[in-house]
Design a protein around this motif. Structure first.
Motif: not given
Length: 337
Positions: A70-76, A116-128
């Protein structure tokens, strides 16, 4: 996918055209009520629909190395374009100081940070947290409403927009292909056309209100609406936006069209169109002739710009700084050989 779904490529091209067109008329919308209404109607659904598509194709399951990907795809790419746009604006606007601020995205670059943050929030909501879809949607909408009470740092790392638009990203992830197929019912298409028409007419006759409500980047205090009424207004905007997003997807063509292939490179359009649009704004051209004739001229110019920036040539030239690889250029060279 063994077979590409042309439906989403069609939708993406139409939406990215609306993004370019909306940005092109933004500096002239105060000059005519039809321009303002057109602009506001587009802004009710074009980015929400784009974000919903991003959520539809997002993966929620955490895997090793996902964060770095995600860092490479979006943040860089964000950091690269943040620097490029900062330098570009410095010369374009004859600014006195060159201030590079990676924490406050330049213009349209907020989308990369939020994605980037939506992808992390999705993991938080679904996986965590392992939330069911109803609970997840409810919490995301509550967060989108509550962020409006935050007055400081709303633009820092696209904080406000991340939470305001997250419900659309989340909704896209929970929807399946059958949902979009069901929207193709003839009766739903008729309702969709009527919904867009009613929205346009209603917006035209509404008292003056700030288009900034549709940006998702301002606090309630900044928007100037009584704070106690602001949450209800944001909920109303959510309702209208979701309704118009459904209407849009109902009307988007399913089969392969002449513009389908241009829907493959929408990220390039999104990242590069700002150079042209900002130059146009700084030129002070505005409306050259009658507002409605100008509207058609700007629409045609926006379409041509979108098509050009969607081309394989631009994608091949831009891929090294957008995706940090050059496979498109190599493919073009090999094809010529």
């Amino acid at each position: 996918m063994s077979k590409r779904d042309y439906y989403f490529d069609n939708a993406k091209f139409i939406l990215i055209f609306l993004v370019v067109f909306g940005h092109a008329i933004q500096s002239s919308i105060e000059e005519d009520p039809i321009l303002m209404t057109t602009y506001q109607t587009i802004y009710f659904f074009h980015m929400p629909a784009f974000i919903l598509i991003a959520g539809y194709f997002a993966k929620s399951s955490y895997s090793k190395g996902l964060f770095l990907k995600l860092l490479k795809k979006l943040i860089v790419p964000y950091l690269i374009f943040q620097l490029i746009y900062t330098i570009y604006y410095y010369f374009l606007r004859n600014q006195n100081n060159l201030e590079i601020d990676p924490l406050n995205p330049q213009w349209a670059l907020w989308f990369l940070v939020s994605l980037f943050f939506w992808s992390l929030l999705l993991i938080l909501f679904r996986d965590v947290l392992k939330l069911k879809w109803k609970a997840a949607m409810l919490i995301s909408i509550i967060l989108g409403v509550m962020i409006g009470f935050v007055n400081d740092y709303t633009s820092t790392l696209s904080l406000s927009r991340t939470f305001v638009f997250f419900p659309f990203f989340l909704a896209g992830h929970y929807l399946n292909r059958d949902f979009f197929s069901q929207l193709k019912d003839k009766r739903i298409k008729i309702i969709s056309v009527l919904s867009l028409a009613v929205a346009f007419i209603s917006i035209y006759y509404l008292p003056d209100w700030s288009s900034r409500w549709l940006f998702g980047s301002h606090s309630y205090e900044d928007l100037g609406t009584p704070v106690e009424a602001s949450p209800l207004l944001r909920l109303l905007i959510y309702a209208v936006s979701f309704g118009l997003v459904v209407a849009f997807f109902s009307l988007a063509p399913v089969s392969k069209t002449f513009f389908t292939r241009w829907g493959l490179n929408t990220l390039y359009v999104y990242l590069f169109h700002g150079f042209i649009i900002q130059f146009y704004r700084e030129s002070g051209l505005g409306l050259i002739v009658n507002p409605y004739v100008s509207l058609l001229i700007i629409m045609a110019a926006s379409l041509l710009l979108t098509i050009f920036l969607s081309s394989r040539l631009v994608a091949a030239a831009g891929q090294p700084i957008v995706e940090l690889r050059a496979s498109k250029a190599r493919k073009m060279l090999n094809h010529k050989e």
